[in-house]
Design a protein around this motif. Structure first.
Motif, PDB file in Angstrom:
ATOM      1  N   LYS A 158       2.100   8.415  -8.589  1.00 41.55           N
ATOM      2  CA  LYS A 158       2.509   7.015  -8.562  1.00 41.55           C
ATOM      3  C   LYS A 158       1.633   6.285  -7.568  1.00 41.55           C
ATOM      4  O   LYS A 158       1.027   6.890  -6.691  1.00 41.55           O
ATOM      5  N   TYR A 159       1.583   4.981  -7.702  1.00 42.74           N
ATOM      6  CA  TYR A 159       0.694   4.180  -6.871  1.00 42.74           C
ATOM      7  C   TYR A 159       1.463   3.071  -6.199  1.00 42.74           C
ATOM      8  O   TYR A 159       2.420   2.548  -6.745  1.00 42.74           O
ATOM      9  N   GLU A 160       1.021   2.746  -4.975  1.00 41.05           N
ATOM     10  CA  GLU A 160       1.635   1.630  -4.268  1.00 41.05           C
ATOM     11  C   GLU A 160       0.557   0.900  -3.485  1.00 41.05           C
ATOM     12  O   GLU A 160      -0.547   1.424  -3.273  1.00 41.05           O
ATOM     13  N   LEU A 161       0.889  -0.309  -3.051  1.00 43.86           N
ATOM     14  CA  LEU A 161      -0.026  -1.072  -2.221  1.00 43.86           C
ATOM     15  C   LEU A 161      -0.132  -0.379  -0.869  1.00 43.86           C
ATOM     16  O   LEU A 161       0.872   0.076  -0.321  1.00 43.86           O
ATOM     17  N   SER A 162      -1.333  -0.329  -0.344  1.00 46.54           N
ATOM     18  CA  SER A 162      -1.517   0.260   0.975  1.00 46.54           C
ATOM     19  C   SER A 162      -0.809  -0.609   2.003  1.00 46.54           C
ATOM     20  O   SER A 162      -1.015  -1.810   2.055  1.00 46.54           O
ATOM     21  N   LYS A 163       0.068   0.001   2.776  1.00 41.41           N
ATOM     22  CA  LYS A 163       0.793  -0.763   3.790  1.00 41.41           C
ATOM     23  C   LYS A 163       0.986   0.133   4.996  1.00 41.41           C
ATOM     24  O   LYS A 163       0.330   1.161   5.117  1.00 41.41           O
ATOM     25  N   MET A 164       1.874  -0.262   5.883  1.00 39.69           N
ATOM     26  CA  MET A 164       2.094   0.548   7.072  1.00 39.69           C
ATOM     27  C   MET A 164       2.461   1.980   6.687  1.00 39.69           C
ATOM     28  O   MET A 164       3.161   2.192   5.699  1.00 39.69           O
ATOM     29  N   ASP A 165       1.986   2.935   7.462  1.00 42.30           N
ATOM     30  CA  ASP A 165       2.300   4.333   7.165  1.00 42.30           C
ATOM     31  C   ASP A 165       3.806   4.533   7.093  1.00 42.30           C
ATOM     32  O   ASP A 165       4.556   3.984   7.888  1.00 42.30           O
ATOM     33  N   HIS A 166       4.234   5.331   6.142  1.00 46.07           N
ATOM     34  CA  HIS A 166       5.663   5.617   6.017  1.00 46.07           C
ATOM     35  C   HIS A 166       5.843   6.988   5.377  1.00 46.07           C
ATOM     36  O   HIS A 166       4.886   7.621   4.965  1.00 46.07           O
ATOM     37  N   ILE A 167       7.079   7.413   5.353  1.00 42.62           N
ATOM     38  CA  ILE A 167       7.398   8.733   4.796  1.00 42.62           C
ATOM     39  C   ILE A 167       7.952   8.543   3.393  1.00 42.62           C
ATOM     40  O   ILE A 167       8.719   7.609   3.143  1.00 42.62           O
ATOM     41  N   HIS A 168       7.559   9.412   2.471  1.00 43.84           N
ATOM     42  CA  HIS A 168       8.079   9.365   1.111  1.00 43.84           C
ATOM     43  C   HIS A 168       9.084  10.474   0.868  1.00 43.84           C
ATOM     44  O   HIS A 168       8.828  11.625   1.205  1.00 43.84           O
TER      45      HIS A 168
END
Ligand SMILES: [Zn+2]
Ligand SMILES: [Zn+2]
Length: 140
Positions: free
Chosen positions: A77-87
């Motif tokens: 899956k793809y998302e906009l690059s943003k602040m680092d976070h946990i998935h």
């Protein structure tokens, strides 16, 4: 809302309508597979092919505008690059949930990379398991 034209140019990419559309769809919907992105974008641009969308997404991943989230046993899956976070990635339904990084994990990564003399630029932490919804389904 993000200014996609600026975002693309800052990362060395031409701000085409296709790319801006892809980014708009991905920002609104969160983590999406390429097929899901294609379904949305083709509503506005029926002439766009899946291959074109795919090429653009891969290019934007290379340039760091979009981030790929691998889903175990399923398509990324793809998302906009943003602040680092946990998935939190569900291996049953493929759902991806964002959780903020914690001070404890941040410190752990800093300690580890310092020790290895490794310069840390970006973190992606993916935890794979079964989400609450799928646990309920399994139990019934
Ligand atoms: Zn699930
Ligand atoms: Zn995310």
């Amino acid at each position: 809302m993000t200014d996609y034209a600026i975002l693309l140019k800052e990362n060395g990419l031409k701000a085409t309508f296709q790319r801006m559309n892809i980014l708009d769809v991905v920002e609104k919907n969160g983590h999406m597979s390429i097929e899901a992105i294609y379904d949305e974008v083709s509503k506005l641009h029926p002439s766009l092919s899946l291959a074109t969308i795919y090429k653009n997404i891969i290019l934007m991943v290379e340039k760091g505008v979009v981030v790929e989230v691998p889903v175990a046993g399923k398509k990324s899956k793809y998302e906009l690059s943003k602040m680092d976070h946990i998935h939190l990635v569900c291996s049953e339904c493929g759902d991806v949930e964002d959780k903020p990084c914690m001070d404890e994990t941040d410190k752990m990564f800093q300690d580890l990379t310092n020790r290895e003399h490794f310069i840390l630029n970006k973190r992606q932490v993916n935890l794979y398991g079964v989400c609450e919804k799928c646990q309920v389904k399994q139990a019934s």
